[in-house]
Design a protein around this motif. Structure first.
Motif, PDB file in Angstrom:
ATOM      1  N   ARG A 224       0.941  -1.372   0.042  1.00  0.00           N
ATOM      2  CA  ARG A 224       0.006   0.007   0.149  1.00  0.00           C
ATOM      3  C   ARG A 224       0.928   1.230   0.023  1.00  0.00           C
ATOM      4  O   ARG A 224       1.773   1.398   1.033  1.00  0.00           O
ATOM      5  CB  ARG A 224      -0.996  -0.116   1.216  1.00  0.00           C
TER       6      ARG A 224
ATOM      7  N   THR B 161     -10.709  -4.427  -0.819  1.00  0.00           N
ATOM      8  CA  THR B 161     -10.872  -3.035  -0.163  1.00  0.00           C
ATOM      9  C   THR B 161      -9.652  -1.993  -0.904  1.00  0.00           C
ATOM     10  O   THR B 161      -8.813  -1.692  -0.470  1.00  0.00           O
ATOM     11  CB  THR B 161     -10.235  -3.057   1.065  1.00  0.00           C
TER      12      THR B 161
ATOM     13  N   SER C 175      -8.105   1.204  -2.366  1.00  0.00           N
ATOM     14  CA  SER C 175      -8.165   2.671  -1.956  1.00  0.00           C
ATOM     15  C   SER C 175      -8.484   3.604  -3.095  1.00  0.00           C
ATOM     16  O   SER C 175      -8.830   3.296  -4.063  1.00  0.00           O
ATOM     17  CB  SER C 175      -6.586   2.925  -1.695  1.00  0.00           C
TER      18      SER C 175
ATOM     19  N   THR D 120      -2.830  -8.756  13.594  1.00  0.00           N
ATOM     20  CA  THR D 120      -3.455  -8.740  12.366  1.00  0.00           C
ATOM     21  C   THR D 120      -2.646  -9.321  11.226  1.00  0.00           C
ATOM     22  O   THR D 120      -3.278  -9.160   9.827  1.00  0.00           O
ATOM     23  CB  THR D 120      -3.557  -7.076  11.998  1.00  0.00           C
TER      24      THR D 120
ATOM     25  N   VAL E  19      -5.546   1.853  16.783  1.00  0.00           N
ATOM     26  CA  VAL E  19      -5.108   2.317  15.471  1.00  0.00           C
ATOM     27  C   VAL E  19      -4.856   1.149  14.382  1.00  0.00           C
ATOM     28  O   VAL E  19      -5.008   1.604  13.131  1.00  0.00           O
ATOM     29  CB  VAL E  19      -4.187   3.563  15.378  1.00  0.00           C
TER      30      VAL E  19
ATOM     31  N   THR F 292      -7.650  -0.598  11.301  1.00  0.00           N
ATOM     32  CA  THR F 292      -7.861   0.327  10.078  1.00  0.00           C
ATOM     33  C   THR F 292      -9.381  -0.287   9.507  1.00  0.00           C
ATOM     34  O   THR F 292      -9.792  -1.311   9.840  1.00  0.00           O
ATOM     35  CB  THR F 292      -6.954   0.631   9.056  1.00  0.00           C
ATOM     36  N   TYR F 293      -9.937   0.595   8.679  1.00  0.00           N
ATOM     37  CA  TYR F 293     -11.223   0.412   8.159  1.00  0.00           C
ATOM     38  C   TYR F 293     -11.098  -0.914   7.184  1.00  0.00           C
ATOM     39  O   TYR F 293     -11.701  -1.830   7.189  1.00  0.00           O
ATOM     40  CB  TYR F 293     -11.613   1.304   7.222  1.00  0.00           C
ATOM     41  N   GLU F 294      -9.856  -1.002   6.347  1.00  0.00           N
ATOM     42  CA  GLU F 294      -9.343  -2.008   5.692  1.00  0.00           C
ATOM     43  C   GLU F 294      -9.162  -3.402   6.300  1.00  0.00           C
ATOM     44  O   GLU F 294      -9.838  -4.457   5.889  1.00  0.00           O
ATOM     45  CB  GLU F 294      -8.267  -1.561   4.722  1.00  0.00           C
ATOM     46  N   THR F 295      -8.492  -3.271   7.576  1.00  0.00           N
ATOM     47  CA  THR F 295      -8.221  -4.114   8.331  1.00  0.00           C
ATOM     48  C   THR F 295      -9.617  -4.906   8.709  1.00  0.00           C
ATOM     49  O   THR F 295      -9.610  -6.270   8.913  1.00  0.00           O
ATOM     50  CB  THR F 295      -7.315  -4.069   9.391  1.00  0.00           C
TER      51      THR F 295
ATOM     52  N   THR G 132     -15.607   3.807  16.876  1.00  0.00           N
ATOM     53  CA  THR G 132     -14.693   4.622  16.093  1.00  0.00           C
ATOM     54  C   THR G 132     -15.603   4.652  14.586  1.00  0.00           C
ATOM     55  O   THR G 132     -16.428   3.844  14.137  1.00  0.00           O
ATOM     56  CB  THR G 132     -13.421   4.125  15.676  1.00  0.00           C
TER      57      THR G 132
ATOM     58  N   ARG H 222     -14.095   4.271  11.942  1.00  0.00           N
ATOM     59  CA  ARG H 222     -13.397   3.012  11.011  1.00  0.00           C
ATOM     60  C   ARG H 222     -14.382   1.766  11.213  1.00  0.00           C
ATOM     61  O   ARG H 222     -14.719   1.305  10.044  1.00  0.00           O
ATOM     62  CB  ARG H 222     -12.108   2.758  11.575  1.00  0.00           C
TER      63      ARG H 222
END
Length: 441
Positions: A226, A251, A253, A364, A385, A388-391, A418, A420
């Motif tokens: 990424r 997912t 970007s 993760t 943190v 993430t949204y993608e995780t 959150t 996310r």
């Protein structure tokens, strides 16, 4: 690659070798060099302060104080490259001996076949292609017609993934149906063979130069790919000048979608899982003190795993949390831990697949690219943190991938809710809604 490690030069067509002056002289004495020197190019390993293996810029202090010779620190784990060494490129003459193909007897769904056809059209037109497909949609099987077509045309293919676990699982799935020889390269597998099909981690592409007619990059949004310009350059350099790149992701970007929109890339979208069931919906629970005591809701759920046929993954934010959570697990359950450098990482994953253990507590590192039947997933500390949204989307995507067990728990335990996690939940709901309204397509 050190010269002393080279046993069969005829297996290294398409590869880059970084040799010292003495190693280069030894190479020139070989029968291979004498007969194949028209395919061999010798050049500098560092050009304009750019390493020709990893394509990172050489920093000003990366040089030996006595003689000023420069070196690359970024890719030193693959062997140190110095400015007074030589880069030897063995060009690929495309002399493949076997007629390889994937003999898969399964049948694609109508939606999968549509994507497969779009991939084939993009290949025929020599256009780059992005497949945006939900987790569990069968992206690997969709690729089979494309792979067979490229092999039939005597093309060379690299299937690339960001992580070792993904490469291992992908190679095992394809090996079941592939009737030819293929090469698998990652941090634990180093033998290069001259084959039409390579499955590897992205870093292994640093060993190749203008070799592949088709490079398929799975999980293109994942670390370390990424927003990594150097690795993008590695992929581009491993591709033949007229070759194409195919990206796969659940997912994408915003930057990737913009690139597709404003260039000649083609896009395919698939919101259906291969078995037709919807994606499991994320459930969010407030639990700020999970490091002191497991949430009661998880404790109640864990008590069921001895009796049912299901297994589980518990995701934690930090390596330090692994043993902390493991110590709170019921003694009746068999549980192991996993993180990126865990010495038993691959073995513990195998144990869960064979049901030698009930579950894994993991960082993760297992967010993507691995499949377990009848799985539930739990996230502890979902507000931290690292999630993430993608995780979160990828973790949710581990659940319900088996047609026999298409449902399961996707539970997040968090001190705070959150944006996310709300975004990930909303995305899943939107994908399910899109699927319901376009099921006839």
């Amino acid at each position: 690659m050190e010269f002393k490690q080279i046993n069969r030069l005829d297996q290294l067509y398409g590869c880059k070798l970084f040799l010292t002056k003495n190693e280069l002289q030894d190479l020139k004495k070989t029968a291979f060099y004498q007969s194949q020197n028209r395919f061999i190019e010798i050049t500098k390993p560092i050009k304009s302060d750019i390493c020709q293996r990893c394509f990172n810029k050489i920093k000003i202090n990366w040089k030996y104080p006595k003689n000023g010779i420069k070196y690359c620190w970024y890719c030193k784990d693959m062997g140190t490259i110095r400015s007074n060494d030589y880069l030897v490129i063995i060009k690929d003459p495309k002399q493949y001996l076997d007629n390889s193909k994937i003999n898969w007897k399964g049948q694609l769904t109508l939606q999968q076949q549509k994507i497969a056809n779009e991939q084939l059209i993009a290949w025929e037109r020599k256009l780059n292609h992005l497949t945006y497909a939900v987790t569990g949609s069968g992206k690997t099987e969709i690729l089979y017609p494309l792979i067979n077509q490229v092999l039939l045309e005597k093309g060379r293919i690299a299937l690339v993934a960001p992580r070792v676990d993904v490469v291992i699982e992908l190679s095992q799935r394809i090996k079941k149906y592939f009737n030819g020889s293929m090469t698998v390269l990652h941090g634990e597998e180093h033998e290069i063979k001259y084959t039409q099909l390579l499955i590897c981690t992205v870093q292994q592409l640093m060993k190749f130069h203008q070799t592949f007619d088709l490079i398929v990059v799975d999980e293109v949004d994942a670390f370390p790919l990424r927003n990594n310009k150097a690795l993008e350059k590695v992929i581009e350099e491993a591709k033949r000048p007229q070759g194409v790149k195919y990206y796969l992701t659940a997912t994408p970007s915003i930057n990737l979608l913009r690139r597709v929109k404003h260039t000649n890339w083609k896009l395919s979208f698939l919101a259906n899982r291969f078995h037709g069931y919807p994606l499991p919906i994320i459930q969010i629970y407030i639990s700020p003190k999970w490091r002191k005591k497991l949430p009661i809701k998880i404790e109640k759920q864990l008590s069921k795993y001895q009796k049912n046929k299901r297994c589980f993954l518990i995701f934690v934010p930090q390596i330090e949390d692994l043993n902390l959570v493991k110590a709170m697990m019921p003694k009746s359950l068999s549980v192991a831990t996993v993180y990126s450098k865990h010495p038993e990482r691959s073995n513990n994953i195998k144990k869960l697949r064979s049901r030698e253990i009930n579950g894994l507590i993991t960082t993760t590192i297992l967010e993507r690219g691995v499949t377990f039947s009848a799985l539930d997933v739990y996230i502890l500390g979902g507000d931290e943190v690292v999630f993430t949204y993608e995780t979160i989307l990828q973790i949710a995507g581990r659940c319900g991938r088996d047609a026999e067990y298409p449902n399961g728990n996707v539970w997040i335990f968090t001190a705070d809710i959150t944006l996310r996690m709300l975004r990930a939940k909303k995305e899943i709901q939107w994908l399910n809604s899109w699927r319901d309204h376009h099921s006839e397509l």
